[in-house]
Scaffold this motif. Structure first.
Motif, PDB file in Angstrom:
ATOM      1  N   VAL A 228       0.827  -1.209   0.000  1.00 27.29           N
ATOM      2  CA  VAL A 228       0.000   0.000   0.000  1.00 27.29           C
ATOM      3  C   VAL A 228       0.863   1.261   0.000  1.00 27.29           C
ATOM      4  CG1 VAL A 228      -2.007  -1.103   1.068  1.00 27.29           C
ATOM      5  CG2 VAL A 228      -0.243  -0.087   2.523  1.00 27.29           C
ATOM      6  N   GLY A 229       2.162   1.088  -0.190  1.00 27.04           N
ATOM      7  CA  GLY A 229       3.066   2.219  -0.331  1.00 27.04           C
ATOM      8  C   GLY A 229       3.547   2.847   0.967  1.00 27.04           C
ATOM      9  N   VAL A 230       3.299   2.217   2.103  1.00 28.92           N
ATOM     10  CA  VAL A 230       3.788   2.746   3.372  1.00 28.92           C
ATOM     11  C   VAL A 230       5.238   2.312   3.588  1.00 28.92           C
ATOM     12  CG1 VAL A 230       3.476   2.738   5.888  1.00 28.92           C
ATOM     13  CG2 VAL A 230       1.488   2.838   4.368  1.00 28.92           C
ATOM     14  N   CYS A 231       5.525   1.055   3.392  1.00 30.31           N
ATOM     15  CA  CYS A 231       6.890   0.513   3.363  1.00 30.31           C
ATOM     16  C   CYS A 231       7.752   0.917   4.559  1.00 30.31           C
ATOM     17  CB  CYS A 231       7.585   0.883   2.061  1.00 30.31           C
ATOM     18  SG  CYS A 231       6.661   0.404   0.590  1.00 30.31           S
ATOM     19  N   THR A 232       7.244   0.672   5.744  1.00 31.56           N
ATOM     20  CA  THR A 232       7.994   0.915   6.970  1.00 31.56           C
ATOM     21  C   THR A 232       7.999  -0.370   7.781  1.00 31.56           C
ATOM     22  OG1 THR A 232       7.311   3.235   6.989  1.00 31.56           O
ATOM     23  CG2 THR A 232       8.104   2.320   9.064  1.00 31.56           C
ATOM     24  N   LEU A 233       9.208  -0.869   8.053  1.00 27.87           N
ATOM     25  CA  LEU A 233       9.333  -2.121   8.801  1.00 27.87           C
ATOM     26  C   LEU A 233       9.526  -1.849  10.287  1.00 27.87           C
ATOM     27  CD1 LEU A 233      11.725  -4.117   6.455  1.00 27.87           C
ATOM     28  CD2 LEU A 233       9.285  -4.472   6.750  1.00 27.87           C
ATOM     29  N   ILE A 234       8.723  -2.504  11.096  1.00 29.34           N
ATOM     30  CA  ILE A 234       8.884  -2.496  12.548  1.00 29.34           C
ATOM     31  C   ILE A 234       8.835  -3.956  12.983  1.00 29.34           C
ATOM     32  CG2 ILE A 234       7.876  -1.832  14.767  1.00 29.34           C
ATOM     33  CD1 ILE A 234       6.802   0.682  13.411  1.00 29.34           C
ATOM     34  N   ASN A 235       9.868  -4.354  13.718  1.00 30.44           N
ATOM     35  CA  ASN A 235       9.991  -5.758  14.147  1.00 30.44           C
ATOM     36  C   ASN A 235       9.896  -6.713  12.962  1.00 30.44           C
ATOM     37  OD1 ASN A 235      10.254  -5.015  16.861  1.00 30.44           O
ATOM     38  ND2 ASN A 235       8.040  -4.982  17.137  1.00 30.44           N
ATOM     39  N   ASP A 236      10.575  -6.357  11.857  1.00 33.61           N
ATOM     40  CA  ASP A 236      10.674  -7.205  10.658  1.00 33.61           C
ATOM     41  C   ASP A 236       9.341  -7.382   9.930  1.00 33.61           C
ATOM     42  OD1 ASP A 236      12.443  -8.708   8.966  1.00 33.61           O
ATOM     43  OD2 ASP A 236      11.507 -10.533   9.703  1.00 33.61           O
ATOM     44  N   LYS A 237       8.393  -6.483  10.155  1.00 33.09           N
ATOM     45  CA  LYS A 237       7.090  -6.576   9.506  1.00 33.09           C
ATOM     46  C   LYS A 237       6.672  -5.187   9.016  1.00 33.09           C
ATOM     47  CE  LYS A 237       2.778  -8.973  10.396  1.00 33.09           C
ATOM     48  NZ  LYS A 237       1.950  -9.621  11.426  1.00 33.09           N
ATOM     49  N   CYS A 238       6.180  -5.120   7.794  1.00 30.92           N
ATOM     50  CA  CYS A 238       5.748  -3.845   7.234  1.00 30.92           C
ATOM     51  C   CYS A 238       4.455  -3.404   7.918  1.00 30.92           C
ATOM     52  CB  CYS A 238       5.521  -3.971   5.731  1.00 30.92           C
ATOM     53  SG  CYS A 238       4.951  -2.424   4.979  1.00 30.92           S
ATOM     54  N   ILE A 239       4.411  -2.146   8.357  1.00 34.60           N
ATOM     55  CA  ILE A 239       3.212  -1.652   9.020  1.00 34.60           C
ATOM     56  C   ILE A 239       2.103  -1.341   8.020  1.00 34.60           C
ATOM     57  CG2 ILE A 239       4.474  -0.751  10.999  1.00 34.60           C
ATOM     58  CD1 ILE A 239       4.014   2.084   9.783  1.00 34.60           C
ATOM     59  N   GLY A 240       2.430  -1.308   6.739  1.00 33.83           N
ATOM     60  CA  GLY A 240       1.421  -1.066   5.714  1.00 33.83           C
ATOM     61  C   GLY A 240       0.757  -2.341   5.237  1.00 33.83           C
ATOM     62  N   CYS A 241       1.549  -3.217   4.629  1.00 30.01           N
ATOM     63  CA  CYS A 241       0.979  -4.422   4.004  1.00 30.01           C
ATOM     64  C   CYS A 241       1.068  -5.660   4.886  1.00 30.01           C
ATOM     65  CB  CYS A 241       1.647  -4.695   2.666  1.00 30.01           C
ATOM     66  SG  CYS A 241       3.377  -5.213   2.776  1.00 30.01           S
ATOM     67  N   THR A 242       1.778  -5.590   5.973  1.00 25.01           N
ATOM     68  CA  THR A 242       1.983  -6.662   6.963  1.00 25.01           C
ATOM     69  C   THR A 242       2.897  -7.804   6.503  1.00 25.01           C
ATOM     70  OG1 THR A 242       0.037  -8.090   6.538  1.00 25.01           O
ATOM     71  CG2 THR A 242      -0.316  -6.180   7.979  1.00 25.01           C
ATOM     72  N   ARG A 243       3.527  -7.656   5.332  1.00 23.69           N
ATOM     73  CA  ARG A 243       4.478  -8.692   4.922  1.00 23.69           C
ATOM     74  C   ARG A 243       5.756  -8.575   5.735  1.00 23.69           C
ATOM     75  NH1 ARG A 243       5.441  -7.946  -1.313  1.00 23.69           N
ATOM     76  NH2 ARG A 243       5.181  -5.779  -0.689  1.00 23.69           N
ATOM     77  N   THR A 244       6.442  -9.703   5.896  1.00 25.87           N
ATOM     78  CA  THR A 244       7.746  -9.696   6.554  1.00 25.87           C
ATOM     79  C   THR A 244       8.790  -9.190   5.565  1.00 25.87           C
ATOM     80  OG1 THR A 244       8.326 -11.937   5.875  1.00 25.87           O
ATOM     81  CG2 THR A 244       7.101 -11.693   7.962  1.00 25.87           C
ATOM     82  N   SER A 245       9.958  -8.837   6.089  1.00 27.59           N
ATOM     83  CA  SER A 245      11.025  -8.371   5.204  1.00 27.59           C
ATOM     84  C   SER A 245      11.428  -9.469   4.220  1.00 27.59           C
ATOM     85  CB  SER A 245      12.232  -7.880   5.998  1.00 27.59           C
ATOM     86  OG  SER A 245      12.758  -8.904   6.797  1.00 27.59           O
ATOM     87  N   ASP A 246      11.412 -10.727   4.656  1.00 25.79           N
ATOM     88  CA  ASP A 246      11.731 -11.838   3.753  1.00 25.79           C
ATOM     89  C   ASP A 246      10.689 -11.952   2.635  1.00 25.79           C
ATOM     90  OD1 ASP A 246      14.080 -12.604   5.025  1.00 25.79           O
ATOM     91  OD2 ASP A 246      13.102 -14.158   6.225  1.00 25.79           O
ATOM     92  N   GLU A 247       9.418 -11.804   2.988  1.00 26.55           N
ATOM     93  CA  GLU A 247       8.364 -11.881   1.967  1.00 26.55           C
ATOM     94  C   GLU A 247       8.502 -10.752   0.959  1.00 26.55           C
ATOM     95  OE1 GLU A 247       4.846 -14.062   4.558  1.00 26.55           O
ATOM     96  OE2 GLU A 247       4.983 -11.873   4.594  1.00 26.55           O
TER      97      GLU A 247
END
Length: 64
Positions: free
Chosen positions: A7-26
């Protein structure tokens, strides 16, 4: 074009995007997943995004 839950937020907190909820690995491996894997991840992400939206609304109502 490969669809994603981004969704274009692209901010990772605790290895998870706060926008789309995907992990950094995903996120990093998105282009390498097959269509079935991407659909599963997207379905989970959309569900989590909806849950997050509901929780935010509940918190807003509770703070009024």
């Amino acid at each position: 074009m490969i669809e994603s839950p981004c969704v274009g937020v692209c901010t990772l907190i605790n290895d998870k995007c706060i926008g789309c909820t995907r992990t950094s690995d995903e996120i990093s491996n998105w282009l390498f997943y097959n269509d079935n894997d991407r659909k599963k991840i997207t379905k989970r992400c959309l569900s989590q995004m909806q849950d997050n939206k509901i929780n935010i609304k509940k918190n807003q109502i509770g703070n009024e």
